[in-house]
Design a protein around this motif. Sequence first.
Motif, mmCIF file in Angstrom:
data_model
loop_
_atom_site.group_PDB
_atom_site.id
_atom_site.type_symbol
_atom_site.label_atom_id
_atom_site.label_comp_id
_atom_site.label_asym_id
_atom_site.label_seq_id
_atom_site.Cartn_x
_atom_site.Cartn_y
_atom_site.Cartn_z
ATOM 1 N N TRP A 55 -6.623 8.830 -4.203
ATOM 2 C CA TRP A 55 -6.155 7.449 -4.355
ATOM 3 C C TRP A 55 -6.803 6.794 -5.568
ATOM 4 N N LEU A 56 -6.041 5.896 -6.211
ATOM 5 C CA LEU A 56 -6.560 4.993 -7.235
ATOM 6 C C LEU A 56 -6.328 3.561 -6.766
ATOM 7 N N SER A 57 -6.946 2.615 -7.448
ATOM 8 C CA SER A 57 -6.956 1.229 -6.964
ATOM 9 C C SER A 57 -5.582 0.577 -6.935
ATOM 10 N N ASP A 58 -4.625 1.078 -7.717
ATOM 11 C CA ASP A 58 -3.282 0.490 -7.720
ATOM 12 C C ASP A 58 -2.386 1.061 -6.629
ATOM 13 N N GLY A 59 -2.940 1.925 -5.769
ATOM 14 C CA GLY A 59 -2.155 2.510 -4.690
ATOM 15 C C GLY A 59 -1.437 3.786 -5.086
ATOM 16 N N SER A 60 -1.662 4.259 -6.301
ATOM 17 C CA SER A 60 -1.078 5.533 -6.719
ATOM 18 C C SER A 60 -2.026 6.670 -6.358
ATOM 19 N N ASN A 115 -7.704 13.327 4.223
ATOM 20 C CA ASN A 115 -7.790 12.648 5.515
ATOM 21 C C ASN A 115 -7.953 11.143 5.389
ATOM 22 N N LEU A 116 -7.760 10.586 4.184
ATOM 23 C CA LEU A 116 -7.985 9.157 3.974
ATOM 24 C C LEU A 116 -6.681 8.455 3.599
ATOM 25 N N ASN A 117 -6.301 7.434 4.390
ATOM 26 C CA ASN A 117 -5.257 6.560 3.857
ATOM 27 C C ASN A 117 -5.926 5.611 2.851
ATOM 28 N N PHE A 118 -5.161 4.731 2.237
ATOM 29 C CA PHE A 118 -5.719 3.914 1.164
ATOM 30 C C PHE A 118 -6.872 3.043 1.650
ATOM 31 N N TYR A 119 -6.727 2.449 2.821
ATOM 32 C CA TYR A 119 -7.752 1.540 3.335
ATOM 33 C C TYR A 119 -9.003 2.298 3.761
ATOM 34 N N ASP A 120 -8.806 3.514 4.300
ATOM 35 C CA ASP A 120 -9.955 4.383 4.581
ATOM 36 C C ASP A 120 -10.683 4.734 3.283
ATOM 37 N N PHE A 175 -6.785 3.509 -12.737
ATOM 38 C CA PHE A 175 -6.211 4.568 -13.579
ATOM 39 C C PHE A 175 -6.946 4.655 -14.909
ATOM 40 N N ASP A 176 -7.257 3.510 -15.518
ATOM 41 C CA ASP A 176 -7.947 3.528 -16.808
ATOM 42 C C ASP A 176 -9.299 4.227 -16.699
ATOM 43 N N GLN A 177 -10.004 4.006 -15.602
ATOM 44 C CA GLN A 177 -11.302 4.660 -15.410
ATOM 45 C C GLN A 177 -11.129 6.167 -15.234
ATOM 46 N N LEU A 178 -10.105 6.573 -14.475
ATOM 47 C CA LEU A 178 -9.849 8.010 -14.306
ATOM 48 C C LEU A 178 -9.429 8.629 -15.635
ATOM 49 N N TYR A 179 -8.615 7.908 -16.396
ATOM 50 C CA TYR A 179 -8.166 8.417 -17.694
ATOM 51 C C TYR A 179 -9.356 8.623 -18.633
ATOM 52 N N ASP A 180 -10.269 7.664 -18.665
ATOM 53 C CA ASP A 180 -11.468 7.814 -19.495
ATOM 54 C C ASP A 180 -12.304 9.006 -19.031
ATOM 55 N N ALA A 181 -12.397 9.199 -17.708
ATOM 56 C CA ALA A 181 -13.148 10.338 -17.171
ATOM 57 C C ALA A 181 -12.487 11.658 -17.577
ATOM 58 N N TRP A 182 -11.158 11.690 -17.525
ATOM 59 C CA TRP A 182 -10.423 12.901 -17.944
ATOM 60 C C TRP A 182 -10.674 13.190 -19.427
ATOM 61 N N ILE A 186 -3.181 13.816 -16.651
ATOM 62 C CA ILE A 186 -3.344 13.226 -15.325
ATOM 63 C C ILE A 186 -2.083 13.522 -14.533
ATOM 64 N N ARG A 187 -2.201 14.304 -13.470
ATOM 65 C CA ARG A 187 -1.053 14.602 -12.605
ATOM 66 C C ARG A 187 -0.836 13.403 -11.682
ATOM 67 N N ASN A 188 0.411 12.984 -11.566
ATOM 68 C CA ASN A 188 0.713 11.709 -10.886
ATOM 69 C C ASN A 188 1.692 11.927 -9.742
ATOM 70 N N TYR A 189 1.261 11.593 -8.522
ATOM 71 C CA TYR A 189 2.156 11.623 -7.354
ATOM 72 C C TYR A 189 2.896 10.296 -7.180
ATOM 73 N N GLY A 190 2.552 9.302 -7.989
ATOM 74 C CA GLY A 190 3.194 7.995 -7.884
ATOM 75 C C GLY A 190 2.563 7.133 -6.802
ATOM 76 N N LEU A 191 3.194 5.988 -6.541
ATOM 77 C CA LEU A 191 2.723 5.078 -5.492
ATOM 78 C C LEU A 191 3.042 5.670 -4.127
ATOM 79 N N ARG A 192 2.087 5.639 -3.224
ATOM 80 C CA ARG A 192 2.262 6.233 -1.899
ATOM 81 C C ARG A 192 2.102 5.162 -0.822
ATOM 82 N N ASP A 193 2.521 5.487 0.392
ATOM 83 C CA ASP A 193 2.378 4.581 1.524
ATOM 84 C C ASP A 193 0.889 4.449 1.860
ATOM 85 N N LYS A 194 0.364 3.232 1.743
ATOM 86 C CA LYS A 194 -1.083 3.030 1.893
ATOM 87 C C LYS A 194 -1.586 3.276 3.302
ATOM 88 N N GLU A 195 -0.708 3.166 4.285
ATOM 89 C CA GLU A 195 -1.132 3.365 5.671
ATOM 90 C C GLU A 195 -0.852 4.775 6.175
#
Length: 352
Positions: free
Chosen positions: A207-212, A169-174, A189-196, A233-242
């Motif tokens: 969402w990640l900070s680069d909009g992916s 239920n969250l867009n990027f800004y939410d 992504f680097d932080q998520l990768y380290d967590a994985w 890390i499963r990747n949906y790619g860059l998404r529409d932030k709004e």
Amino acid sequence: MIPLLLCALISLSVADNLDSLYPELEHSRTIYVMENGPRLSVTSEQPKVMSRRGGNATLPCKIQRDQSLAPNRKMRIKWTKLTSDYLKEVDVFVAMDYHKRSYGAFHGRVHLQGSSPMDASLVITEITLEDYGRYKCEVIDGLEDGTAVVSLDLEGIVFPYYPRFGRYNLNFYDAERACRDQDAIVASFDQLYDAWRGGMDWCNAGWLSDGSVQYPITTPREPCGGKSTKPGIRNYGLRDKEKNQYDVFCFTSHYKGRFYYLIHPSKLTYDEAVRACQKDGAQIAKVGQMYAAWKLQGYDRCDAGWLADGSVRYPISRPRRRCSPTEAAVRFSGFPDKKHKLYGVYCFKGHN
């Protein structure tokens, strides 16, 4: 040397042909000779620096200057913070001779180490979560210039998050606001990768900070990309932030203060829990503060309690019967009815 002579000979040959074809033209001949190399270079002896929120860090940057260069009091040192948009940089600090200036959120918190005239290292004090990232050191000395890039990493924890109104239920800004509200920032992504790599397994995209939008899987299974897929890390790619809506992965670090479970004679509704923390000179704790206490301080309490977002959780560092028997984790009991359900409460008292 041989390629240089060949270039010069070809240039002269072309010029001679022009003379024969256009004898009426008057022109001069210029031969450009390349120098052996740059007379100024900028290096960083340490590509990554580790620190924590509230701490200090020195980003190394050394200048190597050819002795043939004349002394220059107007040598310019500039530090910028790189963003996920490679066309944009955030000004951090500029120095030229006695003139020095820091910018924006860095004002008053940054200065040059200045251990020698050739030391352009940047000192950052009272580090915030937002300081995490990559920084560029640029030195301009007349016609000579050089750059070096240093990463500032923070000790901390990544945690998945979604609010009371449910998943996806969250867009990027939410998502940015949701992490800030829980004393965190959107994870990189680097932080998520380290967590994985540390064992994080979560089957909901965030969402990640680069909009992916991505999610970490250590144990492949059908609902999470399939059993036959490899961990990763499963990747949906860059998404529409709004327009697009997902959960979010947040990152938080050490805090200055005390996180604790409030000993109270009775269980409380949400509003009673908020007032009880205030009466104790504190605030009701945030989700990020619980994760930081659990991961970075080993906080362990087998009592479900209210948090500021209206969720009920409890942190277990020592798995045991009836208290997360299979793994150390922050246990989540959902978002109960605030007016009628009764629980304990976790509070946070900040230290200036």
